[in-house]
Scaffold this motif. Structure first.
Motif: not given
Length: 196
Positions: A87-112
Motif C-alpha cells: 500500500h505504498y501509494a495508498g490503502p487501495e493497494r493499486s499496483a499501477a499507483a505503487n509502481n508510478a510512485k516508485v518511478l517518480a521518487e527515483l526520477g533519474d537517479t543512477a542508483l537503482r
C-alpha cells in the motif's frame, strides 16, 4: 497426519503446497479454519509482520501455522517501500499507483539497486522458525512486460537476462523468486521433520 495452516486464502498457494507436501501434512487455508478477519500487520518489519500473523492464528484458532510477508527494498529510497510495499501509494493497494510512485521518487537517479525479501514464520507448538528468501536486482526506468503482479513490471532480477519479472513466465520467475526461495526452505524443513 499433522495439520498446518497456511495464513492465506490464495487457493493457488494452498494447492501448490498440498501437491508438494500433502502426504505428510494436512494443509488448511484461513477460510477453511473459519478465520475471516484481517490478520494484523502492524509492526515495522517484515519479520515482525510474519511473526504477528502466524502467532495470531496459533493463539486464536489453536493450529500450527505459517505466514509470510514480502517487501521491496530500494537502496536509493532508504529501503522503502519495505514493509509498506502493498500500500505504498495508498490503502487501495493499486499496483499501477505503487509502481508510478516508485518511478517518480527515483526520477533519474543512477542508483537503482533493490531487492525483494520474503520472510516466512512457522509456529509449531511452542517453537518458532523463520525462513528468508531474497532476490537482488534493480528498478527499471519504465514498466515492462505483461505478466506478473505488483512491482514485477519494474523489477529486473540481477541473475536474469535484463528482463523484468513481468516479462517472464511463472516457471522462469519461480527459479529466482524471493518467495519461491523462502518456500523451498520451509518445504525442506517440513520434509526433514516428516522423514524423522
Amino acid at each position: 497426519m499433522s495439520s498446518l495452516v497456511f495464513a492465506t486464502n490464495n487457493a493457488h498457494k494452498i494447492a501448490e503446497i498440498r501437491a508438494q507436501l500433502g502426504s505428510a501434512y494436512n494443509f488448511f487455508s484461513l477460510q477453511e479454519i473459519g478465520c475471516h478477519e484481517e490478520l494484523p500487520e502492524t509492526t515495522l518489519t517484515l519479520e515482525g509482520n510474519a511473526r504477528q500473523k502466524a502467532h495470531f492464528v496459533k493463539d486464536h484458532y489453536g493450529y500450527d501455522c505459517f505466514s509470510e510477508d514480502t517487501g521491496l527494498e530500494i537502496d536509493a529510497l532508504g529501503g522503502r517501500p519495505g514493509v509498506d510495499t502493498a500500500h505504498y501509494a495508498g490503502p487501495e493497494r493499486s499496483a499501477a499507483a505503487n509502481n508510478a510512485k516508485v518511478l517518480a521518487e527515483l526520477g533519474d537517479t543512477a542508483l537503482r539497486t533493490a531487492r525483494f525479501r520474503t520472510i516466512i514464520c512457522l509456529v509449531q507448538g511452542e517453537e518458532e522458525h523463520l525462513f528468508e528468501g531474497r532476490c537482488e536486482g534493480h528498478i527499471a526506468r519504465e514498466p515492462g512486460g505483461e505478466g506478473g503482479f505488483g512491482y514485477d513490471p519494474i523489477f529486473v532480477p540481477a541473475e536474469g537476462d535484463g528482463r523484468s519479472f513481468a516479462d517472464m513466465g511463472t516457471q522462469e520467475k519461480s527459479q529466482m523468486s524471493h518467495r519461491a526461495r523462502a518456500m523451498q526452505q520451509l518445504q525442506d524443513f517440513l520434509t526433514r521433520q516428516a522423514d524423522q
